[in-house]
Design a protein around this motif. Structure first.
Motif, PDB file in Angstrom:
ATOM      1  N   GLY A  53       0.838  -1.066  -0.066  1.00  0.00           N
ATOM      2  CA  GLY A  53       0.197   0.135  -0.076  1.00  0.00           C
ATOM      3  C   GLY A  53       0.900   1.516   0.058  1.00  0.00           C
ATOM      4  N   THR A  54       2.042   1.096  -0.156  1.00  0.00           N
ATOM      5  CA  THR A  54       3.020   2.188  -0.282  1.00  0.00           C
ATOM      6  C   THR A  54       3.397   2.603  -1.452  1.00  0.00           C
ATOM      7  OG1 THR A  54       3.773   1.609   1.953  1.00  0.00           O
ATOM      8  CG2 THR A  54       5.112   3.237   0.946  1.00  0.00           C
ATOM      9  N   THR A  55       3.423   3.838  -1.957  1.00  0.00           N
ATOM     10  CA  THR A  55       4.016   4.445  -3.161  1.00  0.00           C
ATOM     11  C   THR A  55       5.309   5.329  -2.942  1.00  0.00           C
ATOM     12  OG1 THR A  55       2.453   6.365  -2.804  1.00  0.00           O
ATOM     13  CG2 THR A  55       1.666   4.655  -4.147  1.00  0.00           C
ATOM     14  N   TYR A  56       5.961   5.490  -4.011  1.00  0.00           N
ATOM     15  CA  TYR A  56       7.394   5.883  -3.928  1.00  0.00           C
ATOM     16  C   TYR A  56       7.360   6.686  -5.426  1.00  0.00           C
ATOM     17  CZ  TYR A  56       8.052   2.147  -0.617  1.00  0.00           C
ATOM     18  OH  TYR A  56       7.954   1.394   0.437  1.00  0.00           O
ATOM     19  N   TYR A  57       8.003   8.006  -5.153  1.00  0.00           N
ATOM     20  CA  TYR A  57       8.119   8.943  -6.366  1.00  0.00           C
ATOM     21  C   TYR A  57       9.518   9.344  -6.674  1.00  0.00           C
ATOM     22  CZ  TYR A  57       3.052   8.426  -6.582  1.00  0.00           C
ATOM     23  OH  TYR A  57       1.793   8.098  -6.463  1.00  0.00           O
ATOM     24  N   GLY A  58       9.843   9.620  -7.754  1.00  0.00           N
ATOM     25  CA  GLY A  58      10.968  10.339  -7.980  1.00  0.00           C
ATOM     26  C   GLY A  58      10.859  11.829  -7.746  1.00  0.00           C
ATOM     27  N   ASP A  59      11.756  12.570  -7.350  1.00  0.00           N
ATOM     28  CA  ASP A  59      11.692  13.980  -7.162  1.00  0.00           C
ATOM     29  C   ASP A  59      11.316  14.801  -8.329  1.00  0.00           C
ATOM     30  OD1 ASP A  59      14.704  13.994  -5.109  1.00  0.00           O
ATOM     31  OD2 ASP A  59      12.669  13.362  -4.621  1.00  0.00           O
ATOM     32  N   SER A  60      11.396  14.597  -9.526  1.00  0.00           N
ATOM     33  CA  SER A  60      11.049  15.352 -10.618  1.00  0.00           C
ATOM     34  C   SER A  60       9.588  15.354 -10.970  1.00  0.00           C
ATOM     35  CB  SER A  60      11.870  14.829 -12.144  1.00  0.00           C
ATOM     36  OG  SER A  60      11.607  13.545 -12.193  1.00  0.00           O
ATOM     37  N   VAL A  61       8.901  14.181 -10.380  1.00  0.00           N
ATOM     38  CA  VAL A  61       7.622  13.990 -10.732  1.00  0.00           C
ATOM     39  C   VAL A  61       6.620  13.902  -9.346  1.00  0.00           C
ATOM     40  CG1 VAL A  61       8.098  12.657 -12.616  1.00  0.00           C
ATOM     41  CG2 VAL A  61       7.446  11.516 -10.598  1.00  0.00           C
ATOM     42  N   LYS A  62       7.098  14.183  -8.146  1.00  0.00           N
ATOM     43  CA  LYS A  62       6.556  14.167  -6.886  1.00  0.00           C
ATOM     44  C   LYS A  62       5.308  15.475  -7.086  1.00  0.00           C
ATOM     45  CE  LYS A  62       9.191  12.677  -3.883  1.00  0.00           C
ATOM     46  NZ  LYS A  62       9.979  12.829  -2.666  1.00  0.00           N
ATOM     47  N   GLY A  63       4.083  14.914  -6.772  1.00  0.00           N
ATOM     48  CA  GLY A  63       3.439  15.867  -6.736  1.00  0.00           C
ATOM     49  C   GLY A  63       2.386  16.174  -8.038  1.00  0.00           C
ATOM     50  N   ARG A  64       3.059  15.571  -8.978  1.00  0.00           N
ATOM     51  CA  ARG A  64       2.170  15.613 -10.426  1.00  0.00           C
ATOM     52  C   ARG A  64       1.678  14.340 -10.949  1.00  0.00           C
ATOM     53  NH1 ARG A  64       5.181  17.242 -14.791  1.00  0.00           N
ATOM     54  NH2 ARG A  64       7.199  16.417 -13.814  1.00  0.00           N
ATOM     55  N   PHE A  65       2.522  13.254 -10.511  1.00  0.00           N
ATOM     56  CA  PHE A  65       2.155  11.694 -11.091  1.00  0.00           C
ATOM     57  C   PHE A  65       1.649  10.981  -9.861  1.00  0.00           C
ATOM     58  CE2 PHE A  65       5.435  11.783 -14.819  1.00  0.00           C
ATOM     59  CZ  PHE A  65       4.895  12.980 -15.305  1.00  0.00           C
ATOM     60  N   THR A  66       0.632  10.108 -10.313  1.00  0.00           N
ATOM     61  CA  THR A  66       0.193   9.035  -9.278  1.00  0.00           C
ATOM     62  C   THR A  66       0.140   7.889  -9.938  1.00  0.00           C
ATOM     63  OG1 THR A  66      -1.084  10.936  -8.393  1.00  0.00           O
ATOM     64  CG2 THR A  66      -1.552   8.626  -7.773  1.00  0.00           C
ATOM     65  N   ILE A  67       0.904   6.796  -9.112  1.00  0.00           N
ATOM     66  CA  ILE A  67       0.725   5.251  -9.490  1.00  0.00           C
ATOM     67  C   ILE A  67      -0.255   4.649  -8.768  1.00  0.00           C
ATOM     68  CG2 ILE A  67       2.482   4.870  -7.775  1.00  0.00           C
ATOM     69  CD1 ILE A  67       3.510   2.809  -9.947  1.00  0.00           C
ATOM     70  N   SER A  68      -1.096   3.793  -9.243  1.00  0.00           N
ATOM     71  CA  SER A  68      -2.156   3.238  -8.616  1.00  0.00           C
ATOM     72  C   SER A  68      -2.242   1.824  -9.159  1.00  0.00           C
ATOM     73  CB  SER A  68      -3.596   3.729  -8.765  1.00  0.00           C
ATOM     74  OG  SER A  68      -3.715   4.124 -10.075  1.00  0.00           O
ATOM     75  N   ARG A  69      -2.826   0.713  -8.382  1.00  0.00           N
ATOM     76  CA  ARG A  69      -2.767  -0.572  -9.079  1.00  0.00           C
ATOM     77  C   ARG A  69      -4.223  -1.200  -9.013  1.00  0.00           C
ATOM     78  NH1 ARG A  69       0.988  -3.349  -5.062  1.00  0.00           N
ATOM     79  NH2 ARG A  69       0.688  -5.221  -6.107  1.00  0.00           N
ATOM     80  N   ASP A  70      -4.455  -1.873  -9.677  1.00  0.00           N
ATOM     81  CA  ASP A  70      -5.920  -2.746  -9.788  1.00  0.00           C
ATOM     82  C   ASP A  70      -5.667  -4.244  -9.682  1.00  0.00           C
ATOM     83  OD1 ASP A  70      -8.342  -3.763 -10.206  1.00  0.00           O
ATOM     84  OD2 ASP A  70      -9.026  -2.359 -11.400  1.00  0.00           O
ATOM     85  N   ASN A  71      -5.600  -4.594  -8.312  1.00  0.00           N
ATOM     86  CA  ASN A  71      -5.328  -6.083  -8.514  1.00  0.00           C
ATOM     87  C   ASN A  71      -6.118  -7.064  -9.036  1.00  0.00           C
ATOM     88  OD1 ASN A  71      -3.127  -5.698  -6.860  1.00  0.00           O
ATOM     89  ND2 ASN A  71      -3.707  -5.901  -5.023  1.00  0.00           N
ATOM     90  N   ALA A  72      -7.440  -6.677  -9.129  1.00  0.00           N
ATOM     91  CA  ALA A  72      -8.682  -7.721  -9.477  1.00  0.00           C
ATOM     92  C   ALA A  72      -8.402  -7.553 -11.135  1.00  0.00           C
ATOM     93  CB  ALA A  72     -10.043  -7.232  -9.255  1.00  0.00           C
ATOM     94  N   LYS A  73      -7.927  -6.546 -11.735  1.00  0.00           N
ATOM     95  CA  LYS A  73      -7.607  -6.630 -13.316  1.00  0.00           C
ATOM     96  C   LYS A  73      -6.245  -6.927 -13.596  1.00  0.00           C
ATOM     97  CE  LYS A  73     -11.294  -2.984 -14.420  1.00  0.00           C
ATOM     98  NZ  LYS A  73     -11.498  -1.838 -15.029  1.00  0.00           N
ATOM     99  N   ASN A  74      -5.401  -6.914 -12.558  1.00  0.00           N
ATOM    100  CA  ASN A  74      -3.919  -7.415 -12.876  1.00  0.00           C
ATOM    101  C   ASN A  74      -3.388  -6.019 -13.743  1.00  0.00           C
ATOM    102  OD1 ASN A  74      -2.623  -9.415 -11.417  1.00  0.00           O
ATOM    103  ND2 ASN A  74      -1.860 -10.016 -13.636  1.00  0.00           N
TER     104      ASN A  74
END
Length: 123
Positions: A53-74
């Protein structure tokens, strides 16, 4: 195991783009999922990852990009907002079933890779 990235294209500065990575052949419920990018003439750069449940971001994209997952859809995706010309690159999705937290930003930690999708941002 195969990863298929999609969603790239040509956009204007300030626009938003969502990249999708579909994983087949293995569940993504364990391990880490990540996005990297490589601009022409530059090294591949860590963008974002999610492990548990933890996300990590590079400094150049922090605050602009969001990663998410859908385990049901893989699948997992990368929502990119307020794009800039310097975000222009080929974006790669990656999956590491055994990635440990201390290595989530390292390319070498990821065993499976998608083919890359090009995002071009013009000013």
């Amino acid at each position: 195991v195969q990863l298929q990235a999609s969603g790239g294209g040509s956009v204007q500065s300030g626009d938003s783009v969502r990249l999708l990575c579909a994983v087949s052949g293995r569940t993504i419920r364990t391990g880490a999922l990540a996005w990297f990018r490589q601009a022409p003439g530059q090294d591949r750069e860590f963008i974002a990852s999610v492990k548990g449940g933890t996300t990590y971001y590079g400094d150049s994209v922090k605050g602009r990009f969001t990663i998410s997952r859908d385990n049901a859809k893989n699948t997992f995706d990368l929502q990119m907002n307020v794009l800039r010309p310097e975000d222009t690159a080929v974006y790669y999705c990656a999956f590491g079933p055994t990635v440990i937290t201390s290595t989530v930003r390292s390319q070498s930690a990821y065993y499976y890779w998608g083919q890359g999708t090009l995002v071009t941002v013009s000013s």
